[in-house]
Design a protein around this motif. Structure first.
Motif, short mmCIF file in Angstrom:
data_model
loop_
_atom_site.label_atom_id
_atom_site.label_comp_id
_atom_site.label_asym_id
_atom_site.label_seq_id
_atom_site.Cartn_x
_atom_site.Cartn_y
_atom_site.Cartn_z
N CYS A 20 0.88 -1.17 0.00
CA CYS A 20 0.00 0.00 0.00
C CYS A 20 0.92 1.22 0.00
O CYS A 20 1.98 1.20 0.62
CB CYS A 20 -0.85 0.05 1.26
N GLY A 39 -3.52 -2.15 -2.59
CA GLY A 39 -3.35 -3.38 -1.83
C GLY A 39 -1.89 -3.73 -1.67
O GLY A 39 -1.02 -3.15 -2.31
N SER A 43 -2.66 -8.66 1.09
CA SER A 43 -4.10 -8.51 0.91
C SER A 43 -4.71 -9.87 0.55
O SER A 43 -4.16 -10.61 -0.26
CB SER A 43 -4.39 -7.51 -0.20
N GLU A 48 -9.58 -5.61 -1.55
CA GLU A 48 -8.44 -4.92 -0.94
C GLU A 48 -7.38 -4.55 -1.97
O GLU A 48 -6.52 -3.74 -1.71
CB GLU A 48 -7.80 -5.81 0.13
N GLN A 65 3.56 -3.82 5.11
CA GLN A 65 2.54 -3.73 4.07
C GLN A 65 2.36 -2.33 3.49
O GLN A 65 1.66 -2.17 2.50
CB GLN A 65 1.20 -4.19 4.62
#
Length: 76
Positions: A20, A39, A43, A48, A65
């Motif tokens: 992300c 995402g 994910s 997502e 992430q």
């Protein structure tokens, strides 16, 4: 593009899946947070992975992430 569900409103494909990305945007009601889009590799749902999906991330938190992209404008 491989994943049609990830098509952005601008027609770009395959933008999600690595991390992300934090963007230069803060929610008005959350001064302690920034916005992250898209995402990540972790994910689990196709929902997502949508490139324009927005989540809030606390400024002082760390996650494998969420990342950021450095962009430099080239003036010709």
């Amino acid at each position: 593009g491989t994943f049609r569900m990830d098509e952005s409103p601008y027609g770009l494909l395959d933008l999600s899946g690595s991390a992300c990305e934090m963007v230069d945007e803060s929610p008005k009601n959350r001064p302690d947070a920034v916005v992250a889009c898209g995402g990540s590799w972790k994910s689990t749902s196709p929902k997502e992975m949508i490139a324009w999906k927005r989540i809030y991330v606390i400024r002082t938190s760390a996650s494998e992430q969420v990342g950021f992209r450095i962009v430099r404008e080239i003036v010709r």
